[in-house]
Write a protein that holds these residues in place. Structure first.
Motif, PDB file in Angstrom:
ATOM      1  N   PRO A  26      -4.065 -16.725  13.688  1.00 59.88           N
ATOM      2  CA  PRO A  26      -2.822 -16.329  13.016  1.00 59.88           C
ATOM      3  C   PRO A  26      -1.899 -15.526  13.929  1.00 59.88           C
ATOM      4  O   PRO A  26      -2.293 -15.088  15.012  1.00 59.88           O
ATOM      5  CB  PRO A  26      -3.316 -15.476  11.837  1.00 59.88           C
ATOM      6  CG  PRO A  26      -4.710 -15.931  11.588  1.00 59.88           C
ATOM      7  CD  PRO A  26      -5.263 -16.272  12.952  1.00 59.88           C
ATOM      8  N   LYS A  27      -0.671 -15.300  13.458  1.00 58.24           N
ATOM      9  CA  LYS A  27       0.376 -14.686  14.286  1.00 58.24           C
ATOM     10  C   LYS A  27       0.029 -13.274  14.753  1.00 58.24           C
ATOM     11  O   LYS A  27       0.581 -12.794  15.748  1.00 58.24           O
ATOM     12  CB  LYS A  27       1.687 -14.640  13.498  1.00 58.24           C
ATOM     13  CG  LYS A  27       1.638 -13.729  12.264  1.00 58.24           C
ATOM     14  CD  LYS A  27       2.969 -13.700  11.540  1.00 58.24           C
ATOM     15  CE  LYS A  27       2.926 -12.773  10.324  1.00 58.24           C
ATOM     16  NZ  LYS A  27       4.224 -12.725   9.627  1.00 58.24           N
ATOM     17  N   PRO A  65      10.593 -31.433  12.285  1.00 65.76           N
ATOM     18  CA  PRO A  65      11.673 -30.562  12.775  1.00 65.76           C
ATOM     19  C   PRO A  65      11.401 -29.079  12.562  1.00 65.76           C
ATOM     20  O   PRO A  65      11.745 -28.250  13.413  1.00 65.76           O
ATOM     21  CB  PRO A  65      12.907 -31.032  12.001  1.00 65.76           C
ATOM     22  CG  PRO A  65      12.384 -31.756  10.809  1.00 65.76           C
ATOM     23  CD  PRO A  65      11.085 -32.372  11.241  1.00 65.76           C
ATOM     24  N   GLU A  66      10.755 -28.739  11.436  1.00 60.22           N
ATOM     25  CA  GLU A  66      10.503 -27.319  11.130  1.00 60.22           C
ATOM     26  C   GLU A  66       9.457 -26.705  12.074  1.00 60.22           C
ATOM     27  O   GLU A  66       9.332 -25.489  12.175  1.00 60.22           O
ATOM     28  CB  GLU A  66      10.011 -27.154   9.690  1.00 60.22           C
ATOM     29  CG  GLU A  66      10.998 -27.613   8.619  1.00 60.22           C
ATOM     30  CD  GLU A  66      10.816 -29.080   8.248  1.00 60.22           C
ATOM     31  OE1 GLU A  66      11.326 -29.483   7.185  1.00 60.22           O
ATOM     32  OE2 GLU A  66      10.158 -29.822   9.023  1.00 60.22           O
ATOM     33  N   GLN A  67       8.675 -27.566  12.749  1.00 56.77           N
ATOM     34  CA  GLN A  67       7.593 -27.077  13.607  1.00 56.77           C
ATOM     35  C   GLN A  67       7.771 -27.514  15.057  1.00 56.77           C
ATOM     36  O   GLN A  67       6.859 -27.413  15.860  1.00 56.77           O
ATOM     37  CB  GLN A  67       6.253 -27.576  13.054  1.00 56.77           C
ATOM     38  CG  GLN A  67       5.962 -27.033  11.659  1.00 56.77           C
ATOM     39  CD  GLN A  67       4.772 -27.695  10.991  1.00 56.77           C
ATOM     40  OE1 GLN A  67       4.365 -28.800  11.343  1.00 56.77           O
ATOM     41  NE2 GLN A  67       4.195 -27.025  10.004  1.00 56.77           N
ATOM     42  N   THR A 100       6.044 -19.637  10.831  1.00 56.58           N
ATOM     43  CA  THR A 100       6.604 -19.457   9.492  1.00 56.58           C
ATOM     44  C   THR A 100       6.187 -20.539   8.510  1.00 56.58           C
ATOM     45  O   THR A 100       5.922 -20.257   7.340  1.00 56.58           O
ATOM     46  CB  THR A 100       8.151 -19.419   9.578  1.00 56.58           C
ATOM     47  OG1 THR A 100       8.524 -18.481  10.585  1.00 56.58           O
ATOM     48  CG2 THR A 100       8.748 -19.004   8.250  1.00 56.58           C
ATOM     49  N   THR A 101       6.093 -21.787   8.971  1.00 59.17           N
ATOM     50  CA  THR A 101       5.824 -22.899   8.054  1.00 59.17           C
ATOM     51  C   THR A 101       4.335 -23.152   7.823  1.00 59.17           C
ATOM     52  O   THR A 101       3.970 -23.944   6.964  1.00 59.17           O
ATOM     53  CB  THR A 101       6.441 -24.203   8.590  1.00 59.17           C
ATOM     54  OG1 THR A 101       5.853 -24.509   9.865  1.00 59.17           O
ATOM     55  CG2 THR A 101       7.945 -24.082   8.717  1.00 59.17           C
ATOM     56  N   PHE A 119      -1.075 -29.828   7.903  1.00 61.65           N
ATOM     57  CA  PHE A 119      -0.421 -31.139   7.897  1.00 61.65           C
ATOM     58  C   PHE A 119       0.593 -31.309   6.765  1.00 61.65           C
ATOM     59  O   PHE A 119       1.141 -32.402   6.588  1.00 61.65           O
ATOM     60  CB  PHE A 119      -1.471 -32.248   7.785  1.00 61.65           C
ATOM     61  CG  PHE A 119      -2.146 -32.591   9.081  1.00 61.65           C
ATOM     62  CD1 PHE A 119      -1.648 -33.592   9.886  1.00 61.65           C
ATOM     63  CD2 PHE A 119      -3.276 -31.904   9.491  1.00 61.65           C
ATOM     64  CE1 PHE A 119      -2.263 -33.918  11.086  1.00 61.65           C
ATOM     65  CE2 PHE A 119      -3.912 -32.221  10.681  1.00 61.65           C
ATOM     66  CZ  PHE A 119      -3.409 -33.233  11.493  1.00 61.65           C
ATOM     67  N   LYS A 120       0.858 -30.257   6.023  1.00 62.23           N
ATOM     68  CA  LYS A 120       1.750 -30.371   4.859  1.00 62.23           C
ATOM     69  C   LYS A 120       3.098 -31.002   5.227  1.00 62.23           C
ATOM     70  O   LYS A 120       3.553 -31.972   4.601  1.00 62.23           O
ATOM     71  CB  LYS A 120       1.967 -28.993   4.230  1.00 62.23           C
ATOM     72  CG  LYS A 120       2.909 -29.004   3.035  1.00 62.23           C
ATOM     73  CD  LYS A 120       3.113 -27.591   2.488  1.00 62.23           C
ATOM     74  CE  LYS A 120       4.140 -27.588   1.356  1.00 62.23           C
ATOM     75  NZ  LYS A 120       4.386 -26.214   0.840  1.00 62.23           N
TER      76      LYS A 120
END
Length: 572
Positions: free
Chosen positions: A148-149, A258-260, A268-269, A281-282
């Motif tokens: 995690p971040k 695109p979001e990743q 974030t996603t 994989f969502k």
């Protein structure tokens, strides 16, 4: 010193900046102070790794600089030649990664050791490649892989391009522990380092050579290049190299989530950027449905691990690392056989907690499988050992935790290579009217239904670590001798390095190095293992069954888990 004395010493230390001291002063929970200072971060299977923050048990500029000064001292004690050869340094997209990488380079430079620093984020496997290509004495990559971040890490490599093994790690750790005063850590400015020729910024020239070598691992061009692929780098380092190698191989129907797509240290996603978890994989599934993708590919933030989902009967089906590895082994072996290029002395290397389907495929084709401890430093160490005199030729190395390698120019798991090979395999079978799920089902029909249930029991903090120790200690005495009438035939305790044959009432030494791992085998080929993680607060459990049918294999998995969890849950 105890944890409170260490905490107070940081508050008094003139070498600790005021911002860090303010962070420490704001901690009101003594347990938090204890967790930050009760120990130093230790080298595990991947070097240093921990949560970002102030303290000896955290990743921060002080723990990183201490490790680097120790590494520099170690290199300078080898020979002048090692210092002249220098060290390659890369980093991922995480918080503080770029800062840690630059500081690491400047500390090496201040110690007279040339630093080759990548201009921007790069995949971990490219760091391994750069060590071999530049012939450096070692390397560092700043990454916490799929954590995690809140985490970051520091992976140390030696001149063979592989992560350091105990032969190097033990004396290196001693040097790090001898750095007791932050004032003894040497630094020079970036400008001075460049002027003195002790810092060289590297980039495209290494990328180009690396990508060309990756492409040469291609098995065949007899594929359907219209295969529709959705790819996500999970906001990490894989975006450019994976897309580049696929494009240059002629796979143009590739869609990136695109979001990743771009670096995001907060992930974030996805939150937990581990493609082994299907939740990652969502966004890929959503995009996959909109473009009718045949294959979904995800790489973790430092692009050394890869996972896939495959469209089959209008649904996206996930594959484990064991299953993906088995498919790659089949594809590579069949491809080499088709070209009359399969070596007679071919070898597969897997970890001791990786399943046996890939081994079975190799066995059917005259390929020897070797086992070693978890971690690609051990897999690549074994590779160096068995290929040194030409006795064996490595075909494939892998772990159940979605790490794969082919070729000899990277001494680590490599998701750039495995992305190319997986896309190529899917395109090869698509041209023949099959999905990768069809291929897997064919392997089950041929060799038996190899199933798995691998999971982690998370136990954080000091109490968690102590409970993991108690569980391992108790389990050595309380392990179940059978499940559903199926008897145990042997067990291996890698801590004592002994294999116990329960049928012949005998024992022998293992050829795998010492490690705190327990592994139990049953007469039908099923087995399971327990292993405390070397880098995370987890007890890892690996359960494998083999059945004549899918239902048979599933029932065995459940029976083994029920038996072993009774014992684990009983340990307070």
């Amino acid at each position: 010193m105890n944890y409170m004395e260490r905490y107070k010493s940081w508050l008094k230390d003139k070498n600790i900046d005021e911002k860090t001291k303010e962070e420490l002063k704001k901690i009101s929970d003594e347990k938090e102070i204890q967790d930050r200072f009760y120990k130093d971060l230790e080298f595990g299977t991947a070097g240093l790794r921990g949560k970002l923050g102030a303290g000896t048990n955290r990743m921060n500029i002080y723990t990183v600089s201490k490790a680097t000064q120790g590494f520099a001292n170690f290199i300078n004690k080898q020979s002048k030649e090692y210092a002249e050869r220098g060290v390659a340094i890369a980093h991922d997209s995480r918080h503080m990664s770029k800062e840690f990488a630059l500081d690491t380079a400047l500390i090496f430079a201040a110690n007279g050791i040339k630093a080759f620093l990548f201009e921007d984020l790069r995949p971990t496997p490219e760091l391994s490649f750069s060590i071999l290509h530049l012939k450096t004495a070692g390397g560092i990559v700043i990454t916490a892989s799929h954590n995690p971040k809140e985490y970051n890490g520091y992976k140390a490599y030696w001149e063979d391009g592989a992560q350091i093994t105990s032969k190097i790690a033990d004396p290196l750790t001693e040097e790090i522990n001898n750095v007791n005063d932050f004032s003894t850590i040497k630094r020079i400015s970036k400008e001075e380092a460049i002027e003195k020729g002790l810092l060289k910024i590297i980039g495209k020239e290494i990328d180009d050579i690396y990508i060309e070598k990756v492409k040469k691992l291609s098995i065949t061009d007899d594929v359907d290049k219209d295969l529709c692929v959705v790819y996500t780098p999970l906001n990490g380092t894989g975006n450019k190299p994976v897309r580049r190698v696929l494009k240059e191989r002629g796979f143009l129907n590739v869609h990136v989530v695109p979001e990743q797509e771009n670096p995001d240290p907060d992930f974030t996603t996805v939150g937990y950027p581990n493609p082994e978890d299907t939740k990652a994989f969502k966004y890929s599934i959503n995009l996959g449905k909109s473009v009718d993708a045949d294959l979904l590919v995800a790489t973790d933030p430092d692009c050394d691990r890869l996972a896939i989902m495959v469209k089959h009967n209008n649904e996206y089906v996930s594959f484990s690392g064991n299953q993906t590895g088995a498919i790659l082994i089949k594809y590579i072996i069949d491809g080499l056989k088709g070209k009359n290029a399969l070596p007679k002395n071919g070898a597969i290397i897997k970890s001791i907690v990786t399943g046996d389907l890939g081994k079975r495929i190799g066995q059917e084709n005259g390929i020897t499988t070797f086992e070693t401890l978890t971690g690609f430093k051990n897999i690549c160490g074994k590779e160096n050992e068995i290929t040194k005199n030409g006795e064996y030729e490595l075909i494939f190395g892998y772990e159940e935790s979605i790490g794969f390698k082919a070729g000899d120019f990277v001494k680590d798991k490599d998701a750039v290579i495995s992305s190319m090979l997986l896309v190529e395999a899917a395109a090869y079978y698509k041209k023949r009217g099959k999905t990768l799920k069809d291929v897997l089902d064919g392997l089950f029909e041929e060799f038996g239904y190899y199933l798995e249930n691998n999971f982690s029991i998370i136990l954080e903090g000091i109490e968690g670590q102590e409970r993991i120790k108690r569980i391992m200690k108790e389990y050595r005495n309380l392990y179940p001798k059978e499940f559903s009438g199926i008897k145990m035939i042997k067990y291996i305790d890698y801590l004592e390095m002994k294999e116990h044959d329960l049928v012949n009432n005998s024992e022998k030494e293992t050829d795998v190095p010492k490690s705190n791992v327990l592994r139990y085998f049953f007469e039908d080929g099923s087995w399971y293992a327990l292993r405390p993680s070397g880098t995370e607060p987890k007890l890892k459990v690996y359960i494998y069954s083999i059945g004549k049918t899918m239902e048979d294999a599933k029932e065995k998995l459940n029976a083994i888990k029920e038996k072993m969890m009774e014992i684990i849950d009983s340990v307070e």
